[in-house]
Design a protein around this motif. Structure first.
Motif, short mmCIF file in Angstrom:
data_model
loop_
_atom_site.label_atom_id
_atom_site.label_comp_id
_atom_site.label_asym_id
_atom_site.label_seq_id
_atom_site.Cartn_x
_atom_site.Cartn_y
_atom_site.Cartn_z
N LEU A 35 0.76 -1.39 -0.07
CA LEU A 35 -0.01 -0.05 -0.12
C LEU A 35 0.69 1.29 -0.11
O LEU A 35 0.43 2.25 -0.71
CB LEU A 35 -1.02 0.05 1.19
CG LEU A 35 -1.92 -1.17 1.32
CD1 LEU A 35 -2.61 -1.29 2.51
CD2 LEU A 35 -2.77 -1.04 0.12
N HIS A 36 1.93 1.14 0.49
CA HIS A 36 2.91 2.57 0.81
C HIS A 36 4.23 2.15 1.39
O HIS A 36 4.28 1.32 2.07
CB HIS A 36 1.95 3.41 1.66
CG HIS A 36 2.62 4.69 2.10
ND1 HIS A 36 3.54 4.95 3.28
CD2 HIS A 36 2.98 5.81 1.36
CE1 HIS A 36 4.07 6.08 3.19
NE2 HIS A 36 3.45 6.76 1.78
N ASP B 54 7.66 4.68 2.89
CA ASP B 54 8.80 5.52 2.67
C ASP B 54 10.20 4.99 2.60
O ASP B 54 10.46 3.88 3.23
CB ASP B 54 8.88 6.37 4.27
CG ASP B 54 7.69 7.08 4.22
OD1 ASP B 54 7.07 7.82 3.45
OD2 ASP B 54 7.05 7.39 5.54
N ARG C 258 2.92 -2.91 9.18
CA ARG C 258 3.93 -1.94 8.79
C ARG C 258 5.15 -2.45 9.30
O ARG C 258 5.21 -2.74 10.74
CB ARG C 258 3.62 -0.43 9.07
CG ARG C 258 4.82 0.56 8.67
CD ARG C 258 4.94 1.94 9.00
NE ARG C 258 3.31 2.35 8.72
CZ ARG C 258 2.89 2.65 7.77
NH1 ARG C 258 3.80 2.93 6.50
NH2 ARG C 258 1.71 3.21 7.61
N TYR D 238 13.40 1.19 4.56
CA TYR D 238 12.07 1.62 4.04
C TYR D 238 11.04 0.86 5.03
O TYR D 238 11.30 -0.03 5.65
CB TYR D 238 12.07 1.17 2.45
CG TYR D 238 12.10 -0.37 2.13
CD1 TYR D 238 10.62 -0.91 2.10
CD2 TYR D 238 13.03 -1.11 2.22
CE1 TYR D 238 10.67 -2.44 1.72
CE2 TYR D 238 13.00 -2.59 1.74
CZ TYR D 238 11.95 -3.16 1.74
OH TYR D 238 11.94 -4.32 1.26
N PRO E 141 7.51 -0.43 4.27
CA PRO E 141 6.47 -0.70 3.88
C PRO E 141 4.99 -0.97 4.87
O PRO E 141 5.21 -1.31 5.89
CB PRO E 141 6.77 -2.01 3.04
CG PRO E 141 7.88 -2.82 3.72
CD PRO E 141 8.68 -1.46 4.60
#
Length: 154
Positions: free
Chosen positions: A90-91, A93, A127, A143, A145
């Motif tokens: 989904l996402h 950084d 996450r 990262y 996720p």
């Protein structure tokens, strides 16, 4: 008649995890062939990745690999963690901490930092903080996720 036993090769379910859970992957050495194939596949034709003749004029003289390759390999190394149980990415950084070179062996250290039940009861949001390290212990990429994962069947 086929016997039914434990299915091997499946990933962890949402219910198998807790905030603070930690694991690491196997290692993977990045080769010159990997760099060549990745550059040709993605058209990342930056001379930093493709020109061996003029290395003396470059900031890094060793053969550097793109962070996108490092990230891609990291996701591949994490596949067993979510094989058959991961539903969606989904996402994330992403922060590049340092160069990764041809010949480096990377592995990932992953810590669960967030768990939330999804609106549909048979799924959950996970996450992790994923750190990509080299054989020297250098962190080259971090990262975080956010993934949608299956819950364990009742």
């Amino acid at each position: 008649m086929t016997k039914k036993g434990t299915l091997l090769g499946r990933g962890l379910y949402f219910d198998d995890l807790a905030v603070g859970s930690w694991f690491h992957t196997a290692g993977r050495t990045i080769t010159a062939a990997d760099l060549s194939a990745f550059v040709n596949l993605t058209w990342l034709t930056e001379e930093l990745f493709t020109n061996d003749a003029d290395r003396d004029d470059m900031a890094i003289r060793e053969r550097v690999v793109p962070a996108a390759l490092v990230y891609s390999f990291a996701e591949g190394l994490l596949t067993p963690f979510m094989q058959g149980t991961g539903l969606a990415f989904l996402h994330a950084d992403l922060d590049v901490k340092g160069p990764t070179l041809v010949g480096d062996t990377i592995h990932i250290e992953c810590e669960v930092s967030e768990l939330r039940a999804a609106s549909k009861g048979h799924r959950g949001l996970v996450r992790c903080t994923s750190r990509v390290l080299t054989q020297r212990g250098d962190t080259v990429l971090i990262y975080t996720p956010l993934r949608l994962m299956r819950r364990r069947p009742q």
